[in-house]
Write a protein that holds these residues in place. Sequence first.
Motif, PDB file in Angstrom:
ATOM      1  N   LEU A  86       0.861  -1.189   0.000  1.00 50.87           N
ATOM      2  CA  LEU A  86       0.000   0.000   0.000  1.00 50.87           C
ATOM      3  C   LEU A  86       0.891   1.231   0.000  1.00 50.87           C
ATOM      4  O   LEU A  86       1.728   1.392   0.899  1.00 50.87           O
ATOM      5  N   ILE A  87       0.723   2.074  -0.994  1.00 49.63           N
ATOM      6  CA  ILE A  87       1.510   3.301  -1.100  1.00 49.63           C
ATOM      7  C   ILE A  87       0.577   4.495  -0.994  1.00 49.63           C
ATOM      8  O   ILE A  87      -0.269   4.726  -1.865  1.00 49.63           O
ATOM      9  N   ASN A  88       0.717   5.260   0.089  1.00 49.82           N
ATOM     10  CA  ASN A  88      -0.036   6.499   0.259  1.00 49.82           C
ATOM     11  C   ASN A  88       0.790   7.628  -0.357  1.00 49.82           C
ATOM     12  O   ASN A  88       1.741   8.113   0.239  1.00 49.82           O
ATOM     13  N   SER A  89       0.397   8.025  -1.567  1.00 49.32           N
ATOM     14  CA  SER A  89       1.212   8.963  -2.333  1.00 49.32           C
ATOM     15  C   SER A  89       0.613  10.357  -2.439  1.00 49.32           C
ATOM     16  O   SER A  89       1.344  11.323  -2.630  1.00 49.32           O
ATOM     17  N   ALA A  90      -0.703  10.477  -2.341  1.00 46.04           N
ATOM     18  CA  ALA A  90      -1.344  11.780  -2.519  1.00 46.04           C
ATOM     19  C   ALA A  90      -0.843  12.774  -1.485  1.00 46.04           C
ATOM     20  O   ALA A  90      -0.674  12.443  -0.314  1.00 46.04           O
ATOM     21  N   GLY A  91      -0.595  13.995  -1.923  1.00 41.67           N
ATOM     22  CA  GLY A  91      -0.144  15.017  -0.990  1.00 41.67           C
ATOM     23  C   GLY A  91      -0.392  16.402  -1.556  1.00 41.67           C
ATOM     24  O   GLY A  91      -0.515  16.582  -2.772  1.00 41.67           O
ATOM     25  N   LEU A 155       3.589  -1.184   4.019  1.00 44.46           N
ATOM     26  CA  LEU A 155       2.830   0.058   3.935  1.00 44.46           C
ATOM     27  C   LEU A 155       3.823   1.204   3.825  1.00 44.46           C
ATOM     28  O   LEU A 155       4.698   1.356   4.681  1.00 44.46           O
ATOM     29  N   VAL A 156       3.682   1.993   2.778  1.00 44.42           N
ATOM     30  CA  VAL A 156       4.583   3.122   2.526  1.00 44.42           C
ATOM     31  C   VAL A 156       3.791   4.425   2.615  1.00 44.42           C
ATOM     32  O   VAL A 156       2.776   4.594   1.928  1.00 44.42           O
ATOM     33  N   ASN A 157       4.268   5.344   3.443  1.00 44.37           N
ATOM     34  CA  ASN A 157       3.731   6.702   3.485  1.00 44.37           C
ATOM     35  C   ASN A 157       4.758   7.634   2.855  1.00 44.37           C
ATOM     36  O   ASN A 157       5.892   7.719   3.333  1.00 44.37           O
ATOM     37  N   MET A 158       4.372   8.309   1.779  1.00 46.24           N
ATOM     38  CA  MET A 158       5.294   9.241   1.134  1.00 46.24           C
ATOM     39  C   MET A 158       5.389  10.516   1.962  1.00 46.24           C
ATOM     40  O   MET A 158       4.440  11.268   2.091  1.00 46.24           O
ATOM     41  N   SER A 159       6.580  10.722   2.522  1.00 48.77           N
ATOM     42  CA  SER A 159       6.810  11.859   3.401  1.00 48.77           C
ATOM     43  C   SER A 159       7.744  12.860   2.719  1.00 48.77           C
ATOM     44  O   SER A 159       7.819  12.903   1.485  1.00 48.77           O
ATOM     45  N   ALA A 160       8.456  13.656   3.506  1.00 49.95           N
ATOM     46  CA  ALA A 160       9.358  14.665   2.954  1.00 49.95           C
ATOM     47  C   ALA A 160      10.376  15.075   4.007  1.00 49.95           C
ATOM     48  O   ALA A 160      10.062  15.109   5.204  1.00 49.95           O
ATOM     49  N   LYS A 161      11.583  15.393   3.567  1.00 50.73           N
ATOM     50  CA  LYS A 161      12.640  15.815   4.491  1.00 50.73           C
ATOM     51  C   LYS A 161      12.226  17.039   5.303  1.00 50.73           C
ATOM     52  O   LYS A 161      12.634  17.186   6.451  1.00 50.73           O
ATOM     53  N   VAL A 201       3.372  -6.389   9.528  1.00 50.01           N
ATOM     54  CA  VAL A 201       3.455  -5.571   8.327  1.00 50.01           C
ATOM     55  C   VAL A 201       4.553  -4.527   8.512  1.00 50.01           C
ATOM     56  O   VAL A 201       4.648  -3.896   9.569  1.00 50.01           O
ATOM     57  N   ILE A 202       5.390  -4.353   7.511  1.00 49.85           N
ATOM     58  CA  ILE A 202       6.427  -3.331   7.533  1.00 49.85           C
ATOM     59  C   ILE A 202       5.792  -1.982   7.198  1.00 49.85           C
ATOM     60  O   ILE A 202       5.076  -1.855   6.206  1.00 49.85           O
ATOM     61  N   CYS A 203       6.052  -0.984   8.029  1.00 52.80           N
ATOM     62  CA  CYS A 203       5.507   0.357   7.812  1.00 52.80           C
ATOM     63  C   CYS A 203       6.653   1.365   7.804  1.00 52.80           C
ATOM     64  O   CYS A 203       7.401   1.459   8.790  1.00 52.80           O
ATOM     65  N   VAL A 204       6.791   2.124   6.724  1.00 49.54           N
ATOM     66  CA  VAL A 204       7.875   3.092   6.620  1.00 49.54           C
ATOM     67  C   VAL A 204       7.391   4.395   6.001  1.00 49.54           C
ATOM     68  O   VAL A 204       6.379   4.437   5.302  1.00 49.54           O
ATOM     69  N   SER A 205       8.156   5.465   6.267  1.00 49.07           N
ATOM     70  CA  SER A 205       8.003   6.731   5.554  1.00 49.07           C
ATOM     71  C   SER A 205       9.154   6.843   4.569  1.00 49.07           C
ATOM     72  O   SER A 205      10.282   6.455   4.890  1.00 49.07           O
ATOM     73  N   LEU A 206       8.883   7.370   3.381  1.00 50.30           N
ATOM     74  CA  LEU A 206       9.921   7.540   2.370  1.00 50.30           C
ATOM     75  C   LEU A 206       9.923   8.967   1.829  1.00 50.30           C
ATOM     76  O   LEU A 206       8.866   9.575   1.638  1.00 50.30           O
TER      77      LEU A 206
END
Length: 261
Positions: A86-91, A155-161, A201-206
Amino acid sequence: MASAVTLVQGASRGIGLQFCKTILKRHPGSVVIATCRQPNSSTGLQQLKAENPDRLDLCELDVTKDEQIGNVVKFTKERHGKLDLLINSAGMLHTSGRGETSLRDVSREGLIDTFNTNTVGPLLMAKHFAPLLKSGSGYFGIKSPDSKTQHTSILVNMSAKVGSTTENQLGGWYSYRMSKAALNMCSKNLSIELGRGSKPVICVSLHPGTVDTDLSRPYHKNVPKLFTTEYSVDCLMDVVESLTMSDTGKFFLYDRTAFPF
Protein backbone atom coordinates in the motif's frame (compact mmCIF):
# COMPACT_ATOMS: atom_id res chain seq x y z
CA MET A 1 -4.43 -15.05 -8.14
CA ALA A 2 -1.84 -12.38 -8.92
CA SER A 3 1.61 -12.84 -7.43
CA ALA A 4 1.32 -9.43 -5.81
CA VAL A 5 -1.35 -6.78 -5.37
CA THR A 6 -0.35 -3.14 -4.94
CA LEU A 7 -2.63 -0.20 -4.20
CA VAL A 8 -1.39 3.29 -5.02
CA GLN A 9 -3.39 6.05 -3.40
CA GLY A 10 -2.99 9.31 -5.32
CA ALA A 11 -2.15 7.82 -8.72
CA SER A 12 -3.49 10.40 -11.17
CA ARG A 13 -0.12 11.99 -11.92
CA GLY A 14 3.42 12.58 -10.70
CA ILE A 15 5.00 10.09 -8.32
CA GLY A 16 1.80 8.09 -7.80
CA LEU A 17 1.30 7.51 -11.52
CA GLN A 18 4.95 6.59 -11.91
CA PHE A 19 4.68 4.01 -9.10
CA CYS A 20 1.94 2.32 -11.13
CA LYS A 21 4.06 2.30 -14.28
CA THR A 22 7.21 1.09 -12.54
CA ILE A 23 5.56 -1.71 -10.56
CA LEU A 24 3.72 -3.04 -13.61
CA LYS A 25 7.01 -3.09 -15.52
CA ARG A 26 9.21 -4.53 -12.77
CA HIS A 27 6.74 -7.18 -11.59
CA PRO A 28 5.03 -8.77 -14.61
CA GLY A 29 2.85 -11.15 -12.57
CA SER A 30 1.45 -8.44 -10.34
CA VAL A 31 -1.61 -6.21 -10.47
CA VAL A 32 -1.97 -2.59 -9.41
CA ILE A 33 -5.02 -0.81 -8.05
CA ALA A 34 -4.65 2.86 -8.96
CA THR A 35 -6.83 5.26 -7.02
CA CYS A 36 -7.46 8.98 -7.21
CA ARG A 37 -10.34 11.43 -7.06
CA GLN A 38 -11.17 11.33 -10.76
CA PRO A 39 -9.48 8.39 -12.52
CA ASN A 40 -11.50 8.98 -15.70
CA SER A 41 -9.95 12.44 -15.99
CA SER A 42 -6.34 11.24 -15.77
CA THR A 43 -4.93 10.85 -19.26
CA GLY A 44 -1.91 9.03 -17.86
CA LEU A 45 -4.02 6.44 -16.03
CA GLN A 46 -6.32 5.92 -18.99
CA GLN A 47 -3.37 5.25 -21.26
CA LEU A 48 -1.80 2.89 -18.74
CA LYS A 49 -5.09 1.04 -18.40
CA ALA A 50 -5.28 0.60 -22.16
CA GLU A 51 -1.77 -0.88 -22.12
CA ASN A 52 -2.49 -3.15 -19.12
CA PRO A 53 -6.22 -3.94 -19.24
CA ASP A 54 -5.99 -7.06 -17.06
CA ARG A 55 -3.38 -5.84 -14.59
CA LEU A 56 -4.52 -2.32 -13.70
CA ASP A 57 -7.71 -1.53 -11.79
CA LEU A 58 -8.88 2.07 -11.57
CA CYS A 59 -10.91 3.16 -8.54
CA GLU A 60 -12.33 6.47 -7.44
CA LEU A 61 -10.92 7.39 -4.05
CA ASP A 62 -10.78 10.70 -2.21
CA VAL A 63 -8.94 10.06 1.08
CA THR A 64 -11.03 12.72 2.80
CA LYS A 65 -14.17 10.62 2.21
CA ASP A 66 -14.51 7.53 4.42
CA GLU A 67 -17.26 6.02 2.26
CA GLN A 68 -14.98 5.96 -0.77
CA ILE A 69 -12.19 4.32 1.23
CA GLY A 70 -14.69 1.66 2.29
CA ASN A 71 -15.78 1.09 -1.30
CA VAL A 72 -12.20 0.43 -2.43
CA VAL A 73 -11.59 -1.90 0.52
CA LYS A 74 -14.65 -3.91 -0.53
CA PHE A 75 -13.51 -3.97 -4.16
CA THR A 76 -9.99 -5.11 -3.22
CA LYS A 77 -11.26 -7.83 -0.91
CA GLU A 78 -13.76 -9.22 -3.41
CA ARG A 79 -11.44 -9.06 -6.43
CA HIS A 80 -8.06 -9.95 -4.91
CA GLY A 81 -8.54 -11.02 -1.29
CA LYS A 82 -5.25 -9.49 -0.16
CA LEU A 83 -2.91 -6.52 -0.41
CA ASP A 84 0.89 -6.82 -0.58
CA LEU A 85 1.89 -3.17 -0.90
CA LEU A 86 0.00 0.00 0.00
CA ILE A 87 1.51 3.30 -1.10
CA ASN A 88 -0.04 6.50 0.26
CA SER A 89 1.21 8.96 -2.33
CA ALA A 90 -1.34 11.78 -2.52
CA GLY A 91 -0.14 15.02 -0.99
CA MET A 92 -0.69 18.75 -1.11
CA LEU A 93 1.60 21.64 -0.26
CA HIS A 94 -1.20 24.02 0.69
CA THR A 95 -4.65 24.94 -0.57
CA SER A 96 -3.10 27.98 -2.25
CA GLY A 97 -0.48 25.87 -4.00
CA ARG A 98 2.37 27.56 -2.15
CA GLY A 99 3.73 26.99 1.35
CA GLU A 100 3.29 29.65 4.01
CA THR A 101 6.39 31.84 4.33
CA SER A 102 5.40 33.37 7.67
CA LEU A 103 2.75 33.29 10.38
CA ARG A 104 0.68 35.91 8.58
CA ASP A 105 0.01 33.35 5.85
CA VAL A 106 -1.29 30.67 8.23
CA SER A 107 -5.03 29.94 8.21
CA ARG A 108 -7.21 27.39 9.94
CA GLU A 109 -8.64 26.25 6.61
CA GLY A 110 -5.19 25.74 5.08
CA LEU A 111 -3.96 23.75 8.07
CA ILE A 112 -7.02 21.50 8.23
CA ASP A 113 -7.14 20.83 4.49
CA THR A 114 -3.43 19.99 4.34
CA PHE A 115 -3.59 17.69 7.37
CA ASN A 116 -6.72 16.00 6.02
CA THR A 117 -4.96 14.96 2.82
CA ASN A 118 -1.38 14.47 4.03
CA THR A 119 -1.92 12.87 7.45
CA VAL A 120 -5.50 11.89 8.28
CA GLY A 121 -6.09 10.27 4.89
CA PRO A 122 -3.07 7.92 5.04
CA LEU A 123 -3.89 6.93 8.62
CA LEU A 124 -7.48 6.02 7.72
CA MET A 125 -6.21 4.09 4.69
CA ALA A 126 -4.04 2.06 7.05
CA LYS A 127 -6.96 1.50 9.42
CA HIS A 128 -9.31 0.18 6.75
CA PHE A 129 -6.77 -1.79 4.71
CA ALA A 130 -4.95 -3.37 7.67
CA PRO A 131 -6.85 -6.70 7.45
CA LEU A 132 -5.99 -7.03 3.74
CA LEU A 133 -2.36 -6.14 4.44
CA LYS A 134 -2.29 -8.87 7.08
CA SER A 135 -3.53 -11.28 4.41
CA GLY A 136 -0.71 -10.45 2.01
CA SER A 137 1.73 -13.00 0.65
CA GLY A 138 4.99 -11.30 1.56
CA TYR A 139 5.92 -10.72 -2.08
CA PHE A 140 7.79 -7.45 -1.60
CA GLY A 141 10.76 -6.93 0.71
CA ILE A 142 12.98 -9.69 2.06
CA LYS A 143 12.95 -11.77 5.19
CA SER A 144 15.56 -11.08 7.85
CA PRO A 145 17.86 -14.11 8.27
CA ASP A 146 17.21 -14.18 12.01
CA SER A 147 13.48 -13.49 11.77
CA LYS A 148 11.11 -16.10 13.18
CA THR A 149 8.14 -14.58 11.40
CA GLN A 150 7.52 -13.79 7.74
CA HIS A 151 6.19 -10.30 7.13
CA THR A 152 3.09 -10.15 4.97
CA SER A 153 2.99 -6.75 3.35
CA ILE A 154 4.49 -3.28 3.25
CA LEU A 155 2.83 0.06 3.94
CA VAL A 156 4.58 3.12 2.53
CA ASN A 157 3.73 6.70 3.49
CA MET A 158 5.29 9.24 1.13
CA SER A 159 6.81 11.86 3.40
CA ALA A 160 9.36 14.66 2.95
CA LYS A 161 12.64 15.82 4.49
CA VAL A 162 11.04 19.13 5.41
CA GLY A 163 8.87 17.20 7.87
CA SER A 164 11.93 16.40 10.00
CA THR A 165 12.00 18.55 13.14
CA THR A 166 15.69 17.73 13.54
CA GLU A 167 16.63 19.09 10.12
CA ASN A 168 14.38 22.15 10.04
CA GLN A 169 16.65 25.20 9.80
CA LEU A 170 14.55 27.51 7.62
CA GLY A 171 11.05 27.51 9.11
CA GLY A 172 8.00 28.40 7.02
CA TRP A 173 5.73 25.94 5.20
CA TYR A 174 3.81 25.41 8.45
CA SER A 175 1.00 23.25 7.08
CA TYR A 176 3.19 21.00 4.95
CA ARG A 177 6.01 20.58 7.46
CA MET A 178 3.63 19.85 10.32
CA SER A 179 1.51 17.41 8.30
CA LYS A 180 4.57 15.43 7.19
CA ALA A 181 6.03 15.40 10.73
CA ALA A 182 2.69 14.00 11.91
CA LEU A 183 2.72 11.48 9.05
CA ASN A 184 6.12 10.22 10.23
CA MET A 185 4.65 9.68 13.70
CA CYS A 186 1.75 7.88 12.03
CA SER A 187 4.21 5.50 10.33
CA LYS A 188 5.98 4.87 13.63
CA ASN A 189 2.74 4.15 15.49
CA LEU A 190 1.54 1.86 12.71
CA SER A 191 4.83 -0.04 12.73
CA ILE A 192 4.25 -0.90 16.40
CA GLU A 193 0.61 -1.96 16.14
CA LEU A 194 0.81 -3.70 12.76
CA GLY A 195 4.12 -5.26 13.73
CA ARG A 196 2.46 -7.51 16.29
CA GLY A 197 1.43 -11.09 15.72
CA SER A 198 2.62 -13.85 13.42
CA LYS A 199 2.06 -11.81 10.23
CA PRO A 200 3.52 -8.37 10.89
CA VAL A 201 3.45 -5.57 8.33
CA ILE A 202 6.43 -3.33 7.53
CA CYS A 203 5.51 0.36 7.81
CA VAL A 204 7.88 3.09 6.62
CA SER A 205 8.00 6.73 5.55
CA LEU A 206 9.92 7.54 2.37
CA HIS A 207 11.31 10.78 0.95
CA PRO A 208 11.44 10.82 -2.87
CA GLY A 209 13.94 13.65 -3.32
CA THR A 210 12.85 16.84 -5.03
CA VAL A 211 10.96 15.57 -8.06
CA ASP A 212 9.77 17.36 -11.17
CA THR A 213 6.07 17.41 -10.26
CA ASP A 214 3.34 20.04 -10.02
CA LEU A 215 3.77 20.21 -6.23
CA SER A 216 7.43 21.25 -6.39
CA ARG A 217 7.36 23.20 -9.67
CA PRO A 218 7.09 26.71 -8.11
CA TYR A 219 10.41 26.08 -6.33
CA HIS A 220 12.53 24.46 -9.06
CA LYS A 221 14.84 27.42 -9.52
CA ASN A 222 16.21 26.93 -5.99
CA VAL A 223 16.74 23.16 -6.32
CA PRO A 224 20.33 21.95 -6.92
CA LYS A 225 19.26 18.37 -7.75
CA LEU A 226 15.91 17.83 -9.45
CA PHE A 227 14.83 14.24 -10.15
CA THR A 228 12.56 12.86 -12.83
CA THR A 229 9.64 10.80 -11.56
CA GLU A 230 11.15 7.74 -13.26
CA TYR A 231 14.47 8.05 -11.44
CA SER A 232 12.89 8.81 -8.07
CA VAL A 233 10.44 5.91 -8.18
CA ASP A 234 13.12 3.48 -9.35
CA CYS A 235 15.14 4.44 -6.28
CA LEU A 236 12.11 4.20 -4.00
CA MET A 237 11.20 0.74 -5.28
CA ASP A 238 14.79 -0.38 -4.69
CA VAL A 239 14.28 0.67 -1.07
CA VAL A 240 10.89 -1.06 -0.82
CA GLU A 241 12.25 -4.30 -2.23
CA SER A 242 15.14 -4.30 0.25
CA LEU A 243 13.04 -3.86 3.40
CA THR A 244 13.01 -6.27 6.33
CA MET A 245 11.20 -6.13 9.66
CA SER A 246 14.26 -4.47 11.15
CA ASP A 247 13.43 -1.41 9.01
CA THR A 248 9.85 -0.96 10.12
CA GLY A 249 8.98 2.39 11.70
CA LYS A 250 11.89 4.20 10.04
CA PHE A 251 12.10 7.19 7.71
CA PHE A 252 14.24 6.59 4.61
CA LEU A 253 15.47 8.83 1.83
CA TYR A 254 15.34 7.68 -1.80
CA ASP A 255 18.93 6.36 -1.48
CA ARG A 256 18.00 4.29 1.60
CA THR A 257 19.68 6.67 4.04
CA ALA A 258 17.85 6.54 7.36
CA PHE A 259 16.71 10.08 8.17
CA PRO A 260 15.90 11.61 11.57
CA PHE A 261 12.33 12.49 12.48
